[in-house]
Design a protein around this motif. Structure first.
Motif, mmCIF file in Angstrom:
data_model
loop_
_atom_site.group_PDB
_atom_site.id
_atom_site.type_symbol
_atom_site.label_atom_id
_atom_site.label_comp_id
_atom_site.label_asym_id
_atom_site.label_seq_id
_atom_site.Cartn_x
_atom_site.Cartn_y
_atom_site.Cartn_z
ATOM 1 N N TYR A 20 38.989 34.116 44.508
ATOM 2 C CA TYR A 20 39.995 33.564 45.170
ATOM 3 C C TYR A 20 41.324 34.566 45.688
ATOM 4 C CZ TYR A 20 37.283 29.281 44.128
ATOM 5 O OH TYR A 20 36.336 28.438 44.213
ATOM 6 N N SER A 21 40.999 35.940 45.646
ATOM 7 C CA SER A 21 42.144 36.585 46.286
ATOM 8 C C SER A 21 42.450 36.247 47.501
ATOM 9 C CB SER A 21 41.497 38.004 46.157
ATOM 10 O OG SER A 21 40.301 38.202 46.814
ATOM 11 N N ASP A 22 43.516 36.601 48.072
ATOM 12 C CA ASP A 22 43.983 36.153 49.308
ATOM 13 C C ASP A 22 43.585 37.426 50.464
ATOM 14 O OD1 ASP A 22 45.353 35.636 51.567
ATOM 15 O OD2 ASP A 22 47.220 35.010 50.574
ATOM 16 N N PRO A 23 42.611 36.892 51.367
ATOM 17 C CA PRO A 23 42.236 37.894 52.459
ATOM 18 C C PRO A 23 43.158 38.484 53.252
ATOM 19 C CG PRO A 23 41.367 35.713 52.825
ATOM 20 C CD PRO A 23 41.954 35.617 51.585
ATOM 21 N N ASP A 24 44.270 37.701 53.494
ATOM 22 C CA ASP A 24 45.548 37.967 54.217
ATOM 23 C C ASP A 24 46.474 39.048 53.621
ATOM 24 O OD1 ASP A 24 44.579 36.370 56.233
ATOM 25 O OD2 ASP A 24 45.687 34.785 55.344
ATOM 26 N N LYS A 25 46.389 39.308 52.185
ATOM 27 C CA LYS A 25 47.118 40.354 51.622
ATOM 28 C C LYS A 25 46.584 41.728 51.805
ATOM 29 C CE LYS A 25 49.469 37.261 48.974
ATOM 30 N NZ LYS A 25 49.773 36.283 47.575
ATOM 31 N N PRO A 26 47.469 42.729 52.178
ATOM 32 C CA PRO A 26 47.030 44.145 51.941
ATOM 33 C C PRO A 26 46.512 44.681 50.741
ATOM 34 C CG PRO A 26 49.368 44.081 52.521
ATOM 35 C CD PRO A 26 48.834 42.628 52.384
ATOM 36 N N VAL A 27 47.100 44.201 49.750
ATOM 37 C CA VAL A 27 46.971 44.676 48.425
ATOM 38 C C VAL A 27 46.650 43.512 47.541
ATOM 39 C CG1 VAL A 27 47.673 45.821 46.254
ATOM 40 C CG2 VAL A 27 48.562 46.420 48.408
ATOM 41 N N ARG A 28 45.342 43.378 46.774
ATOM 42 C CA ARG A 28 44.976 42.489 45.968
ATOM 43 C C ARG A 28 45.104 42.758 44.645
ATOM 44 N NH1 ARG A 28 39.739 40.879 49.605
ATOM 45 N NH2 ARG A 28 41.083 40.828 51.560
ATOM 46 N N ARG A 29 45.981 41.886 43.722
ATOM 47 C CA ARG A 29 45.849 42.471 42.164
ATOM 48 C C ARG A 29 45.499 41.383 41.384
ATOM 49 N NH1 ARG A 29 50.809 44.263 44.656
ATOM 50 N NH2 ARG A 29 51.846 42.124 44.093
ATOM 51 N N VAL A 30 44.865 41.789 40.155
ATOM 52 C CA VAL A 30 44.642 40.991 38.999
ATOM 53 C C VAL A 30 45.107 41.792 37.900
ATOM 54 C CG1 VAL A 30 42.713 40.089 37.579
ATOM 55 C CG2 VAL A 30 42.575 40.170 40.058
ATOM 56 N N SER A 31 45.878 41.375 37.055
ATOM 57 C CA SER A 31 46.185 42.003 35.796
ATOM 58 C C SER A 31 45.822 41.091 34.642
ATOM 59 C CB SER A 31 47.849 42.118 35.863
ATOM 60 O OG SER A 31 48.541 41.041 35.731
ATOM 61 N N VAL A 32 45.709 41.905 33.440
ATOM 62 C CA VAL A 32 45.506 41.103 32.241
ATOM 63 C C VAL A 32 46.552 41.685 31.233
ATOM 64 C CG1 VAL A 32 43.807 41.099 30.379
ATOM 65 C CG2 VAL A 32 43.155 41.128 32.636
ATOM 66 N N GLU A 33 47.410 40.880 30.584
ATOM 67 C CA GLU A 33 48.425 41.301 29.728
ATOM 68 C C GLU A 33 48.296 40.640 28.350
ATOM 69 O OE1 GLU A 33 51.730 39.512 31.540
ATOM 70 O OE2 GLU A 33 51.275 40.629 33.535
ATOM 71 N N PHE A 34 48.355 41.487 27.324
ATOM 72 C CA PHE A 34 48.352 41.026 26.007
ATOM 73 C C PHE A 34 49.588 41.061 25.043
ATOM 74 C CE2 PHE A 34 47.055 42.150 21.610
ATOM 75 C CZ PHE A 34 46.356 40.842 21.297
ATOM 76 N N ASP A 35 49.672 40.067 24.308
ATOM 77 C CA ASP A 35 50.787 40.339 23.193
ATOM 78 C C ASP A 35 50.296 39.679 21.890
ATOM 79 O OD1 ASP A 35 52.376 37.658 23.395
ATOM 80 O OD2 ASP A 35 53.038 38.549 25.256
ATOM 81 N N GLU A 36 51.233 39.827 21.054
ATOM 82 C CA GLU A 36 50.993 39.209 19.641
ATOM 83 C C GLU A 36 52.079 38.337 19.164
ATOM 84 O OE1 GLU A 36 48.360 41.442 16.939
ATOM 85 O OE2 GLU A 36 49.219 43.064 18.262
ATOM 86 N N PRO A 37 52.407 37.202 19.821
ATOM 87 C CA PRO A 37 53.866 36.377 19.342
ATOM 88 C C PRO A 37 53.494 35.889 18.109
ATOM 89 C CG PRO A 37 52.377 35.346 20.778
ATOM 90 C CD PRO A 37 51.924 36.518 20.795
ATOM 91 N N GLY A 38 54.222 36.251 17.015
ATOM 92 C CA GLY A 38 54.222 35.378 15.520
ATOM 93 C C GLY A 38 52.869 35.875 15.192
ATOM 94 N N ALA A 39 52.466 36.687 15.448
ATOM 95 C CA ALA A 39 50.957 37.298 14.569
ATOM 96 C C ALA A 39 49.754 36.435 15.215
ATOM 97 C CB ALA A 39 50.901 37.206 12.988
ATOM 98 N N GLY A 40 50.296 35.706 16.215
ATOM 99 C CA GLY A 40 48.856 34.948 17.022
ATOM 100 C C GLY A 40 48.847 35.804 18.175
ATOM 101 N N ALA A 41 47.951 35.272 19.128
ATOM 102 C CA ALA A 41 47.577 36.357 20.189
ATOM 103 C C ALA A 41 47.749 35.549 21.250
ATOM 104 C CB ALA A 41 46.212 36.548 20.175
ATOM 105 N N ARG A 42 48.126 36.006 22.504
ATOM 106 C CA ARG A 42 48.522 35.681 23.926
ATOM 107 C C ARG A 42 48.151 36.578 24.969
ATOM 108 N NH1 ARG A 42 54.141 35.035 24.851
ATOM 109 N NH2 ARG A 42 53.876 33.217 23.556
ATOM 110 N N VAL A 43 46.923 36.044 25.724
ATOM 111 C CA VAL A 43 46.648 36.994 27.005
ATOM 112 C C VAL A 43 47.020 36.317 28.363
ATOM 113 C CG1 VAL A 43 44.480 37.961 28.123
ATOM 114 C CG2 VAL A 43 44.548 37.863 25.440
ATOM 115 N N ARG A 44 47.427 37.035 29.128
ATOM 116 C CA ARG A 44 47.921 36.339 30.567
ATOM 117 C C ARG A 44 46.926 37.203 31.316
ATOM 118 N NH1 ARG A 44 53.297 35.723 30.199
ATOM 119 N NH2 ARG A 44 52.821 33.470 29.430
ATOM 120 N N ILE A 45 46.406 36.237 32.500
ATOM 121 C CA ILE A 45 45.492 36.709 33.467
ATOM 122 C C ILE A 45 46.237 36.340 34.705
ATOM 123 C CG2 ILE A 45 43.478 36.893 34.784
ATOM 124 C CD1 ILE A 45 42.237 36.328 32.061
ATOM 125 N N ARG A 46 46.802 37.325 35.637
ATOM 126 C CA ARG A 46 47.600 36.845 36.792
ATOM 127 C C ARG A 46 47.040 37.426 37.935
ATOM 128 N NH1 ARG A 46 53.266 36.124 35.524
ATOM 129 N NH2 ARG A 46 53.603 36.995 33.307
#
Length: 126
Positions: A20-46
């Motif tokens: 579902y990337s946007d064909p009208d955008k000249p640059v298409r991005r997907v990022s994956v970020e990881f952190d460990e809040p309070g020794a748990g885990a969080r992953v964000r995919i944008r």
């Protein structure tokens, strides 16, 4: 963690970000970020894709729901609408949760969170 479930979660979310990337955008991005809040885990995919309309966010994790089925031909995207339902079910089975934020035509961010208690290894017996 549950390796097969984790694999399925990441495959589904990354495949959607690409599909579902946007064909009208000249640059298409997907990022994956990881952190460990309070020794748990969080992953964000944008991504900076076509986003999910606000009116469809509440049902995006339901089975057979596809926010952009009308764009299948244009995007070359197809599927039965099970991917996000599988993501939610898998996250819950692993003691975590998934949330989504999206702006139509700007992009989407899925956040996967596991509290520290769900990450503790269970003792194995021989």
């Amino acid at each position: 963690g549950d390796s097969p479930r984790l694999t399925q979660v990441f495959v589904n979310l990354l495949a959607n970000a690409i599909k579902y990337s946007d064909p009208d955008k000249p640059v298409r991005r997907v990022s994956v970020e990881f952190d460990e809040p309070g020794a748990g885990a969080r992953v964000r995919i944008r991504d900076n894709g076509i986003g999910i309309p606000k009116s469809k966010l509440d049902t995006s994790f339901e089975q057979f729901v596809r926010a952009h089925a009308h764009l299948d031909e244009e995007l070359g995207a197809q599927g039965p609408g099970l991917g996000l339902a599988i993501v939610r079910e898998s996250m819950e089975a692993m003691g975590g949760m998934v949330t989504v934020e999206s702006v139509d035509r700007e992009g989407t961010a899925f956040t996967l969170e596991w509290p520290a208690t769900s990450l503790r290894r269970k003792p194995t017996t021989a």
